[in-house]
Every structure is written in C-alpha cells, then in structure tokens.
Scaffold this active site. Structure first.
Site, PDB file in Angstrom:
ATOM      1  N   SER A 105     -24.853 -44.714  17.600  1.00 33.02           N
ATOM      2  CA  SER A 105     -23.580 -44.010  17.629  1.00 33.02           C
ATOM      3  C   SER A 105     -22.512 -44.873  18.301  1.00 33.02           C
ATOM      4  O   SER A 105     -22.184 -45.941  17.794  1.00 33.02           O
ATOM      5  CB  SER A 105     -23.759 -42.660  18.329  1.00 33.02           C
ATOM      6  OG  SER A 105     -22.614 -41.856  18.201  1.00 33.02           O
TER       7      SER A 105
ATOM      8  N   ASP B  30     -25.175 -36.556   8.287  1.00 35.34           N
ATOM      9  CA  ASP B  30     -24.285 -36.905   9.395  1.00 35.34           C
ATOM     10  C   ASP B  30     -22.833 -36.690   8.969  1.00 35.34           C
ATOM     11  O   ASP B  30     -22.350 -37.334   8.028  1.00 35.34           O
ATOM     12  CB  ASP B  30     -24.506 -38.373   9.791  1.00 35.34           C
ATOM     13  CG  ASP B  30     -23.680 -38.791  10.992  1.00 35.34           C
ATOM     14  OD1 ASP B  30     -22.921 -37.955  11.517  1.00 35.34           O
ATOM     15  OD2 ASP B  30     -23.807 -39.961  11.419  1.00 35.34           O
TER      16      ASP B  30
ATOM     17  N   HIS C 175     -26.672 -36.642  12.647  1.00 34.53           N
ATOM     18  CA  HIS C 175     -26.217 -37.705  13.543  1.00 34.53           C
ATOM     19  C   HIS C 175     -27.283 -38.052  14.586  1.00 34.53           C
ATOM     20  O   HIS C 175     -27.246 -39.128  15.171  1.00 34.53           O
ATOM     21  CB  HIS C 175     -24.918 -37.277  14.247  1.00 34.53           C
ATOM     22  CG  HIS C 175     -24.208 -38.415  14.923  1.00 34.53           C
ATOM     23  ND1 HIS C 175     -23.580 -39.415  14.230  1.00 34.53           N
ATOM     24  CD2 HIS C 175     -24.056 -38.722  16.246  1.00 34.53           C
ATOM     25  CE1 HIS C 175     -23.049 -40.290  15.078  1.00 34.53           C
ATOM     26  NE2 HIS C 175     -23.333 -39.886  16.304  1.00 34.53           N
TER      27      HIS C 175
END
Length: 506
Positions: A411, A461, A490
C-alpha cells in the site's frame, strides 16, 4: 503472610540497551521473555534473581523506538535495589569504568545510596544493606531483591492511606518524602504537588505490583477496592493472578499473587531461555515470533545498531541464506508489520523493516497526502532522498549486499517504493509491490532495465484502477515486470504469499 513489592514494570525503547544494563551491568537474571498479555505484539521481559522470586523482579514492556514519556506527578519515579553494604564503592567503580552517568553516594533514611540512570533515563538506586549476596557471572555482586520504589504523588496523604491496604505502615519522613515500610521493603512517597503530570511512554515506570498471599486475598482486595474506587477485574497473567487499581493521586498499583511463579512453563535453571507466546495467542505464534524484537544476551554476538535517517529493525533467522528483504509498511503500520509475510516468503532471509517518518492524524506513513487521492509531491521527493541516504548508509554500515536485497512494500509503502524507483533509478533493483499505484503526478522517463518487479493487485481493491498505469510505466522504463491480479481487496491475502513466493523462486 507475604507482603511488600511483587515487581515493578517500566517501559523501554531499546531492548538491547535494556538487556545490556539489567543483565550485563546489574547482573540480574532474565527469568521470562514473552509476548505481552494485553498486546502480544509487545515484548515483555522480566528480570530478577535466579528463581524470579517475588520481590526481586523488575519487568519491561518493549516499545522499540517508541515515543518518550515524561516522569511526573502520578507515577513511580525511582526504583531501588538492595546490594551488600560493602559493595557501594565497587559499584561506583564499575559505573565509572563503563562511563555510566552516576552521582556520588548519598545517605537516605540511614542507608547509603548510589544513583544511576538506565539507558532510558529511569533512575535506578543501589542501596547498601545486608539483604543477602549473589555472585555475578563476572564475580561481582548482583542485587538480590528490590529495596524500595519512589512514588510521585500530588496527594501524599491519600497515597499513604491507599498503600496501607497492601501492608505498608508509616516509618519516617525526610524533607518532602514519607517512607512507608512492609516486612521486607519500603515505598517512598514524594510530595510532588505543583509538578508536571506524568505522561506514559518509554523511559517511565508504568506501575508497581504488591504481593498478594493467594487468590482468596486477591478477591477480597477486589471487593474492598470496589467499595471506594473504580471496580477492577482479576487478570490471569499465567505466572500470577493480579488486579489493577489507581490510588486517589492517579498512581497505578497492581496486586499480584506469588503463585504459580515463572517456572510454570520453563524448568527451574532454564528460566528466560525461550521466547514464549501467551496461550490465547498461540494461533499466531509464528507471526508474533517474527514480529517481536530480537536481542543478544551479554557475551553473545550482536550487530551494532547504526543511527540512520529512518527507524529500522532487523530480524535475523537462525540459518541465513544471505538474502535481505527490506520491508515498507502500509498506512498506520510499523517496521514489524510485514515481517510475518516476509518470513513466510523466505524463512532464511534477513529482514530489515523500516518505519515511515510522515504522520497523518498520528498514523504513520512514508509521505504526506492532502486527501485520499492527492499526494504531497514535495514530501514524496524529500522522503525519497532521505531513503536513498538511508539505504546507502545501511549497505555500508551493516555490510549488506545490494544484489541480495528485495524490497517488499504494501500500500503506502509500495507506492513509496515505486516513487523511489522513479526518482532514484537503480537504487531498488528487485521489488514486490502489493496494492501499488502511482502517486507522482509526473512519472519521469528513466532507465530501469536492471530492475525486476512483481505487482500484485487485489481484484476487489477499490484503489486498483491506477495500477495498470504503474505497470505500463515500469515496462516502458525497461523493468522486468510481472503483474498479477489476486483474489483479494486492498488487504493482504494468502494469494499474495503464494504469488510472491512463486515469483521469488523463478
């Protein structure tokens, strides 16, 4: 009937320095190392005599590189160990020999006192008194029991009245300090009205625990406290049962049983040798062992820690293969978050976790953002420059092989890694990027022909729409790119582990 101090608990920001002081300098025994019972991702170390007997134990919660607290009103301010009366001069010489800050011996309540500070700044007093001897491995004399603890109270009378519940009685007064004694030790209540209030954090003593004869006494204390103070629950800490309560001045006290003791899960003579995980967290024991900070005991080889631009932590496997995985966490994470995943990818890899320096509403990141889709371009560039300096210094300071380094980012950490590749081409040569998207407004034309990258995007996601643009830019820059969509959102999933492991094998 037992009375007195059971143990004292503090908070440290440097586990290795803490071990070196309490084991190496003071000569205490490490009698337990375990994941915390409130938070198993937090290492908890217990030191004491060879048996870990109540009254000899000081423990530390490890907040590695955590925020420093402030010692003040409503906290324990000093801890005192008993040492043989004729050893004070020897301790002073030892402190001077290792250049440890130390004051000249003083007299307090008729006893000779030598004041030191541990690596976190906690005041440690060595009090000369004939309470027994125990030889250090070095042939010196180690403390065998706690002598006293100093409490900073804004309401000394109320604190004294509260302490009477745990078997203490008034003994003497010197200046602003009242001494109360049990049959075995003392507590010194210092009048700190007008002082700043204490702030929790590293470098402070969190609480003092007093001895309870048994579980029945613990239950009786709970009922007694509930009548005049906030009710408190009984906690099973495996090595003792305990309850917590705050006195009227805000000091945190614990009441803990002697039994069953630290030998309940390790044989006597081998206490503290194994990193243990609380029973309620055994399902994730492997992950926790990968995340908890490592340390070397006195005399064991260790890697010196370098002062570098980013907070970082190593995890060394038992059988290293020479490879290194450099870990960049996601928003709100820390340097240990990706260690379980990385250890699962390659159990023989040395792991180097890095903590981002930017914060957003107290949440850790690698660069600032203005909103969910707008990123601070200048901050990205500044942090990328700092990371370049960090990596060059780490390679030199720790003797790393750049060819053996794989960056694993998730991320925000993955976005940062991609930005570093764009701004400092050639610095990162191999990367596994989970849920990465481009965050630079302009992706420059650079030569990444020496780089190999695996991009893993979650099918569900909501932030994945920009991932193909990042993949295309990497390809256009000459990088060897494999891009895969996994069954996930995610969050990190088992599919990421399988895909990344296969890529590493190839």
């Amino acid at each position: 009937m037992p009375s007195g101090i059971h143990h004292v608990t503090g908070i440290t920001k440097n586990v290795q320095a803490n071990v070196d002081f309490y084991m190496g300098f003071l000569g205490l025994h490490l009698v337990k190392q375990t994941g915390g019972y409130e938070d198993a991702e937090q290492l908890h170390l217990f030191y004491g005599d060879v048996h870990g007997a109540p009254g000899s134990v000081v423990s530390f919660l490890v907040w590695e590189d955590g925020a420093t607290g402030r010692v003040g009103e409503g906290q324990a301010g000093e801890i005192a160990f008993a040492v043989p009366l004729d050893s004070i001069g020897e301790w002073l010489t030892r402190a001077l020999d290792v250049r440890m800050p130390v004051e000249q011996p003083t007299r307090e309540f008729g006893e000779t006192v030598l004041r030191l500070k541990d690596p976190d700044g906690i005041i440690v007093k060595l009090v000369g008194t004939d309470l027994g001897r125990e030889p250090l491995q070095t042939g010196q004399v180690a403390p065998t029991r706690l002598r006293a603890v100093t409490l900073f109270s804004g309401d000394p009378a109320a604190t004294a009245e509260f302490a009477e519940k745990f078997g203490y009685r008034m003994s003497a007064t010197e200046g602003q300090i009242q001494r109360m004694v049990s049959d075995t030790d003392a507590i010194d209540i210092r009048d700190t009205r007008g002082f700043f209030g204490g702030i929790p954090g590293t470098g402070v003593l969190d609480h003092v625990a007093f001895r309870a004869p048994d579980a029945a006494a613990l239950r009786e204390m709970r009922v007694s406290l509930a009548r005049a103070h906030e009710p408190t629950n009984v906690h099973d800490r495996k090595y003792f049962l305990s309850l917590y309560a705050r006195d009227p001045a805000g000091l945190l006290f614990e009441y803990a049983t002697d039994a069953p003791g630290f030998a309940v899960d390790e044989p006597a003579g081998h206490l503290g040798e194994t990193l243990l995980i609380p029973d309620h967290d055994t399902a994730r024991a492997a992950d926790l062992r990968a995340m908890l900070p490592q340390f070397a005991q006195p005399g064991e080889p260790r890697m010196p820690k370098r002062s570098l631009p980013f907070v970082h932590r190593f995890r060394h496997p038992e059988d290293p293969d020479g490879s290194v995985m450099l870990l960049l966490h996601g928003t709100g994470g820390n340097e240990a978050d990706l260690m379980p995943l990385a250890a699962g990818l390659n159990p023989r890899a040395t792991l180097l976790g890095v903590r981002g320096r930017a914060t957003e509403e107290h949440v850790t990141r690698f660069f600032r953002r203005f909103d969910v889709e707008t990123f601070d371009q200048e901050d990205i560039r500044a942090e990328a420059r700092a990371f370049e300096a960090f990596l060059h210094a780490a390679v030199q300071g720790y003797g790393l092989d750049t060819e053996a380094v794989t960056v694993l980012g998730y991320s925000n950490g993955a976005n940062f890694a991609a930005s570093v590749m764009a701004l400092h081409p050639g610095l990162i040569r191999r990367a596994i990027l989970l849920r990465a998207i481009p965050v630079l407004i302009e992706l420059p034309q650079v030569d990444l022909s020496s780089a190999q990258v695996l991009l893993l995007t979650g099918r569900d996601d909501p932030l994945s729409s920009e991932a193909p643009r990042l993949a295309q830019w990497l390809q256009d820059s000459g990088a060897g790119v494999e891009s895969e969509v996994v069954e996930a959102g995610h969050e990190i999933s088992p599919a990421d582990l399988n895909a990344a492991r296969a890529w590493l094998t190839r």
